[in-house]
Design an enzyme around this catalytic site. Sequence first.
Site, short mmCIF file in Angstrom:
data_model
loop_
_atom_site.label_atom_id
_atom_site.label_comp_id
_atom_site.label_asym_id
_atom_site.label_seq_id
_atom_site.Cartn_x
_atom_site.Cartn_y
_atom_site.Cartn_z
CB CYS A 175 -32.92 -1.91 -16.06
SG CYS A 175 -33.61 -3.43 -15.34
CB CYS B 98 -35.30 -1.36 -12.63
SG CYS B 98 -33.69 -1.69 -11.88
CG HIS C 12 -35.19 -6.13 -12.94
ND1 HIS C 12 -34.76 -4.97 -12.32
CD2 HIS C 12 -36.35 -6.48 -12.31
CE1 HIS C 12 -35.63 -4.64 -11.37
NE2 HIS C 12 -36.59 -5.54 -11.35
CD GLN D 106 -25.48 0.39 -0.98
OE1 GLN D 106 -25.06 1.51 -0.68
NE2 GLN D 106 -26.58 -0.12 -0.44
CG ASN E 138 -27.52 -4.34 2.50
OD1 ASN E 138 -26.95 -5.03 3.32
ND2 ASN E 138 -27.47 -3.02 2.51
CB SER F 150 -35.49 -0.37 -1.75
OG SER F 150 -34.34 0.33 -2.17
CG HIS G 169 -30.98 -4.62 -11.58
ND1 HIS G 169 -31.51 -4.43 -12.84
CD2 HIS G 169 -29.69 -5.00 -11.79
CE1 HIS G 169 -30.58 -4.66 -13.74
NE2 HIS G 169 -29.46 -5.01 -13.13
CG HIS H 270 -27.68 -3.27 -6.33
ND1 HIS H 270 -28.94 -3.78 -6.14
CD2 HIS H 270 -27.50 -2.35 -5.34
CE1 HIS H 270 -29.52 -3.19 -5.10
NE2 HIS H 270 -28.66 -2.32 -4.58
O1 LIG Z 1 -28.18 2.62 0.64
P1 LIG Z 1 -29.43 1.80 0.64
O2 LIG Z 1 -29.35 0.55 -0.17
O3 LIG Z 1 -30.67 2.60 0.35
O4 LIG Z 1 -29.60 1.37 2.19
C1 LIG Z 1 -29.40 0.10 2.74
O5 LIG Z 1 -28.02 -0.17 2.97
C2 LIG Z 1 -27.34 0.70 3.85
C3 LIG Z 1 -25.94 0.17 4.06
O6 LIG Z 1 -25.90 -1.12 4.63
C4 LIG Z 1 -28.06 0.83 5.20
O7 LIG Z 1 -27.44 1.87 5.93
C5 LIG Z 1 -29.53 1.16 4.99
O8 LIG Z 1 -30.19 1.17 6.25
C6 LIG Z 1 -30.14 0.11 4.06
O9 LIG Z 1 -31.52 0.34 3.87
#
Ligand SMILES: O=P(O)(O)O[C@H]1O[C@H](CO)[C@@H](O)[C@H](O)[C@H]1O
Lengths: 385, 385
Positions: B55, B52, B121, B203, B188, B196, B199, B201
Amino acid sequence: MPDEVLNDISHRRYNPLTGSWLLVSPHRTKRPWQGAQETPTKNTLPSYDPKCYLCPGNKRAQGDSNPPYKNTFAFVNDYSAVKETQQDYHPETNKDDVASLLLQARPVTGRCYVLTFSAKHDATLADMTPEEIVPVINTWTRIYASHLSPSHPLNGQAAYVLSTIPENPDGEVTPPKHQLKNMQIFENKGAAMGCSNPHPHCQIWTTSTLPEEPGKELVNMRKYKSDTGRHLLGDYVKLELEKKERLVWENDSFVVVCPWWALWPFEVLIISKRHVRALVDLDDKERLEFAQAVQEVARRYDNLFETNFPYSSGIHQAPLDCTEEEAETSWFHMHFYPPLLRSATVKKFLVGYELMAEPQRDITPEQAAAKLRDCGGELYRKSLQ
Amino acid sequence: MPDEVLNDISHRRYNPLTGSWLLVSPHRTKRPWQGAQETPTKNTLPSYDPKCYLCPGNKRAQGDSNPPYKNTFAFVNDYSAVKETQQDYHPETNKDDVASLLLQARPVTGRCYVLTFSAKHDATLADMTPEEIVPVINTWTRIYASHLSPSHPLNGQAAYVLSTIPENPDGEVTPPKHQLKNMQIFENKGAAMGCSNPHPHCQIWTTSTLPEEPGKELVNMRKYKSDTGRHLLGDYVKLELEKKERLVWENDSFVVVCPWWALWPFEVLIISKRHVRALVDLDDKERLEFAQAVQEVARRYDNLFETNFPYSSGIHQAPLDCTEEEAETSWFHMHFYPPLLRSATVKKFLVGYELMAEPQRDITPEQAAAKLRDCGGELYRKSLQ
Ligand SMILES: O=P(O)(O)O[C@H]1O[C@H](CO)[C@@H](O)[C@H](O)[C@H]1O
Ligand SMILES: O=P(O)(O)O[C@H]1O[C@H](CO)[C@@H](O)[C@H](O)[C@H]1O
């Protein structure tokens, strides 16, 4: 092109149809790709499925049986999103009553139809020929025409198409007694787009209200017209035919472009070249050319990643009940919103940032158009069968 | 309640924050359900995964290594959606130049961060205690505070929190030289939401422009304030505390509601009871109570369908660079948009009609709130481990 810098810098683009901006991050396409590499998908469906509620002759959820139809077949959705008749609800909005401002609701009535594209369970618009798609467009046109309000500015055209396009021998829908405001024709294709039955079909939702999206488009097209004296989409078609970098395909009557403001990776817009206000404005030749445009989009999509490409598509045109000025402002077009980004299994998620802040895309519409221009050959799976 | 008829009739509801309508079809919940019945999901992840990139101690895509951090760790996203520095682009809009009207783009710069919630994780906000979530909120607060413009009306509050919330011993981010306009904190969660890496987190995207959604909210909150002299969300909180049918949970400082205008089946809004303009306005007690509210939402979501519930969440607050009036208009809140509808595997698709016409939902926010009120017990998977 002077805008070449937009292939590299992060920027926002403006969608003049909805009046909103979206974020474009072209440099993110340089991200390394570690995901799956797919092999081309074959068609593994039977052409008739005894369990499919859309196949000719089969029983539906609520007990009705489909006729042994040949091409298209339309029926009222067994689980419509709007009711046809229901209890009254007449709330009032009052500046001094906070609840009336912050808890607003309005009734919506209407009727939802399902329409099959073909008797064949395993056909998609990409597998069908333009000639086979013409009956779909004829049915759309007859359904739209039969639902227009008695005072609609396009009533002359409606009467003409109803008398010249032959009735569907397998039965037709009759409009409800109450006049409705809008008709939204749309297709959800593929499990990724919430479609639970692969039998080729679309939905047609009619409502007593004008929904948000066509409403915004009318407002913005009207504003453009009053500012410039010209049609927004008329000007836009001319511009794209000159610039060419977002053009995917054209015939005499229609252009297929990845619009400047596209949000979905391979979003496409079919726009009529002349001022067509609604389906009933199209003549025989134009309906065939519209079928060709739809077929080009569907086939190119499937060829792009050699898969049965998912998408949502929908037609925007004059409302069912509208003024002369609203009909005049409308310009016939069809949106295609497909989620796939890099391969048959890698899609673009419209999530976190997109929902909380602003829609975002990586690949530019110009890059997407170049790829779609290049995959116009025979449907990839023909040679696999 | 006088609105009981809304449990049965198809209707539209108004979202006063965005100024738009959505379609509600409560009768569609009577649709028979033939889909999967799921068994509760256990946690099968290790608490440390050597592969990961989030981690503690592990290597990231571009070669950097994470410190052996204890709670949270923030770093600049290796593939940011916006660039920090880039070529100039200065287009002009001219009423007589069609291309300048229909092909509009504007540069956007900024910086994107990734922030881990925990060293573990396999932790999620639902597994963490409010006390364990406080460091996340402290880090959000310090990052927001350190990115405010030099002339920001909340600078006093920012200086105070920067001097009272202890620095993260595992390292902190420093803002870029160019002042940015907005900071969007969002998470997300779950593969269904495009995440994807499990873990835990979030943004944090900072941009030189104010994005569409917070922009629309500011416009509508400002209009409400100038019409009524009061705050939209202040009035709304009072109303929901009186009505109670959309209330999920509350403590001294926050309410958790399924908003009247919710689009997603189990959409939730955390709203501060008093007028909090941004994270830096929260005191120690309020940051703990905010952590409690976040934990309640996350745990109730997981309990609802006994699964690791996917969602996107995001905080709206005063922009990084704004006027006194804009800060005064802002009212701190956090959105949760989860896609699940009936079970761990049945989600609501926002596709065809939603994209072409208008967002649509089946279950009402009142029904959703009742279910979320009822699943506040211990996290379901505790007893499975
Ligand atoms: O930046 P990441 O986590 O790879 O991407 C994820 O979040 C982003 C922001 O919401 C989106 O634009 C992507 O489509 C999504 O897969
Ligand atoms: O009516 P269907 O095909 O069951 O449902 C599908 O299309 C509808 C209209 O776009 C959406 O509201 C549903 O979420 C989707 O699953």
